[in-house]
Enzyme design. Structure first.
Site, PDB file in Angstrom:
ATOM      1  N   THR A 120      72.729  26.228  65.985  1.00  0.00           N
ATOM      2  CA  THR A 120      71.850  27.804  65.130  1.00  0.00           C
ATOM      3  C   THR A 120      72.559  28.886  65.189  1.00  0.00           C
ATOM      4  OG1 THR A 120      69.779  26.298  65.009  1.00  0.00           O
ATOM      5  CG2 THR A 120      69.356  28.511  65.105  1.00  0.00           C
ATOM      6  N   LYS A 162      74.458  25.338  61.808  1.00  0.00           N
ATOM      7  CA  LYS A 162      72.687  26.021  61.067  1.00  0.00           C
ATOM      8  C   LYS A 162      72.417  27.693  61.089  1.00  0.00           C
ATOM      9  CE  LYS A 162      67.974  25.067  60.695  1.00  0.00           C
ATOM     10  NZ  LYS A 162      67.511  26.157  61.459  1.00  0.00           N
ATOM     11  N   ARG A 194      61.913  33.289  58.916  1.00  0.00           N
ATOM     12  CA  ARG A 194      61.373  33.224  59.937  1.00  0.00           C
ATOM     13  C   ARG A 194      62.526  34.566  60.770  1.00  0.00           C
ATOM     14  NH1 ARG A 194      57.576  29.679  61.429  1.00  0.00           N
ATOM     15  NH2 ARG A 194      58.055  29.734  63.393  1.00  0.00           N
ATOM     16  N   HIS A 253      66.362  29.759  58.116  1.00  0.00           N
ATOM     17  CA  HIS A 253      65.757  29.803  59.243  1.00  0.00           C
ATOM     18  C   HIS A 253      63.949  30.156  58.719  1.00  0.00           C
ATOM     19  CE1 HIS A 253      65.802  29.343  63.792  1.00  0.00           C
ATOM     20  NE2 HIS A 253      64.359  29.169  63.634  1.00  0.00           N
ATOM     21  N   ARG A 277      59.439  21.888  50.022  1.00  0.00           N
ATOM     22  CA  ARG A 277      58.018  21.657  49.371  1.00  0.00           C
ATOM     23  C   ARG A 277      57.627  20.476  48.550  1.00  0.00           C
ATOM     24  NH1 ARG A 277      58.827  24.203  52.884  1.00  0.00           N
ATOM     25  NH2 ARG A 277      57.474  26.177  54.231  1.00  0.00           N
ATOM     26  N   TYR A 279      70.561  26.404  71.351  1.00  0.00           N
ATOM     27  CA  TYR A 279      70.511  27.946  71.019  1.00  0.00           C
ATOM     28  C   TYR A 279      71.028  28.731  72.407  1.00  0.00           C
ATOM     29  CZ  TYR A 279      66.446  28.697  67.513  1.00  0.00           C
ATOM     30  OH  TYR A 279      66.113  28.527  66.879  1.00  0.00           O
ATOM     31  N   PRO A 287      65.075  20.936  62.992  1.00  0.00           N
ATOM     32  CA  PRO A 287      64.926  20.790  64.208  1.00  0.00           C
ATOM     33  C   PRO A 287      63.564  22.156  64.544  1.00  0.00           C
ATOM     34  CG  PRO A 287      66.713  22.116  64.017  1.00  0.00           C
ATOM     35  CD  PRO A 287      65.743  21.731  62.625  1.00  0.00           C
TER      36      PRO A 287
END
Ligand SMILES: Cc1cc2nc3c(=O)[nH]c(=O)nc-3n(C[C@H](O)[C@H](O)[C@H](O)COP(=O)(O)O)c2cc1C
Length: 390
Positions: free
Chosen positions: A165, A254, A281, A278, A313, A139, A87
């Site tokens: 989250t 999450k 972040r 996250h 990745r 959230y 998300p």
């Protein structure tokens, strides 16, 4: 498996690093940095990548692996691939229509797409274009009531999976955003004007499509404008229990990196835990997410559903996360880099490439079925963590 209608851009997009490089060129710096950036000195983000790189897989030989399958059943859904789309809020800043491109890719590949509370397309529109493939991400910002109202909207729109989250009690300081003057809603100063002027394709397409905004927060009353920096610290164990009572579909929590938290979340009745920092972040000093996965697997037992993201990745990374204890894997930034590089074509090309890497890796490690990936695939070899729940 490769997409047919290649452009010069997609021909050069053979891996996630290419997508990142191409997106960096095509997007205004402020928008690229919003996607690419992380908290503080970005060490947690770098460690996410480097710790995954350190994990080695054990090749196996003389196994007939001619026909292979990457699909699996997870949380009651048939998945076409072992990875999905994390998300992400405000995706349309990457390119106009990005949310819909993600939804269309999820339908085409039979994979989940996370729809953020802060999405730039409404809960209802995303439900419609993702045809049952969307998972709603919650959230809790303004109030518990607003969050429960949002949850009810998701239920009414047909979502059956909700992700709460829990790793954003307060949005973190992302230094690139501060330096670039990134804010929602936008304020256009000289610096931003120049940035947009030297990226005319993005700027014109965005102007024509309308400036992206957090689409779930329009109108007055409880739906007043989304405050990106508003505290989100109301989420606690009592709220999780309340949400569990209120939501009868799949509930995923999450943003978990601590085994004791994971064990307690499992006890509270969540259907799955999403191990993630996250993408680095939030807390710059957080441990690399992949390092927390095996301890969490040990804490919740072999059959409890675990999802993993942060730093994935490549297809080999997907297999590494599965071998370390995940049942399903998600990717964040690479999906947006690909859209930034070449829209829906870029996204499709990247997903093809990663799927091909997963498939090739399966063959290299002597497996025919993605469901058979376990800790025995790691080098040095480990005791298998046991069976995986479908
Ligand atoms: C631009 C952007 C926006 C994000 N917005 C959200 C969000 O609204 N809700 C959420 O739970 N996670 C959000 N995330 C975190 C992702 O869901 C995911 O955990 C992270 O990107 C995974 O790391 P990776 O980018 O290294 O794959 C966001 C990530 C990015 C890059």
């Amino acid at each position: 498996m490769q997409s047919d209608n290649k452009t010069p851009v997609t021909r050069n997009l053979v891996c996630s690093d290419d997508a990142e490089r191409l997106a960096r060129r095509r997007m205004p710096r402020m928008m690229f940095d919003f996607v690419d950036g992380a908290a503080g000195s970005e060490t947690a983000h770098r460690l996410n990548l480097s710790e995954l790189e350190k994990i080695r897989l054990q090749p196996r030989v003389l196994v007939n692996v001619e026909s292979r399958t990457m699909g699996k059943r997870f949380l009651g859904e048939d998945m076409g691939l072992p990875f999905g789309i994390a998300p992400m809020g405000m995706c349309n800043l990457t390119w106009p229509g990005a949310d819909r491109m993600l939804a269309a890719a999820a339908v085409e590949r039979q994979i989940p797409v996370g729809v953020s509370t802060a999405a730039s397309t409404t809960i209802e529109d995303m439900a419609e274009c993702s045809k049952g493939r969307a998972w709603f991400q919650l959230y809790v910002a303004q109030s518990i009531d607003t969050a429960l109202e949002m949850t009810a909207r998701a239920r009414a729109a047909g979502y059956t999976t909700l992700m709460l989250t829990v790793d954003v009690p307060q949005i973190s300081r992302r230094l690139r955003d501060h330096r670039n003057g990134f804010q929602v809603p936008f304020r256009l100063g000289v610096k931003q004007f120049i940035d947009f002027a030297v990226h005319p394709r993005w700027s014109i397409s965005t102007l024509l499509a309308g400036t992206p905004s957090p689409a779930n927060f329009t109108g007055g009353g409880p739906r007043r404008g989304f405050m990106r920096n508003e505290g989100r610290g109301k989420v606690d164990w009592a709220f999780l229990a309340q949400l569990r009572d209120a939501w009868d579909g799949n509930l995923i929590v999450k943003g978990v990196t601590f085994p004791e938290d994971a064990a307690r979340i499992k006890k509270t009745g969540a259907d799955a835990i999403y191990v993630s920092n996250h993408g680095g972040r939030q807390l710059d000093s957080a441990p690399p997410a992949i390092a927390t996965l095996a301890p969490i697997r040990a804490a919740v037992g072999p059959d409890y559903p675990l999802i993993f993201d942060s730093g994935i990745r490549s297809g080999e990374d997907v297999i590494k996360a599965l071998a370390t204890g995940a049942d399903f894997v998600m990717l964040g930034r690479p999906m947006l880099y690909a859209i930034g590089a070449d829209g829906a074509r870029g996204l499709s090309t990247l997903i093809d490439n990663i799927a091909e890497e997963v498939d090739t890796t399966l063959a290299q490690i002597g497996l025919k079925d993605i469901a058979d990936v376990g800790s025995h695939c790691l080098y040095p070899r480990h005791e298998d963590t046991g069976s995986r729940k479908g």
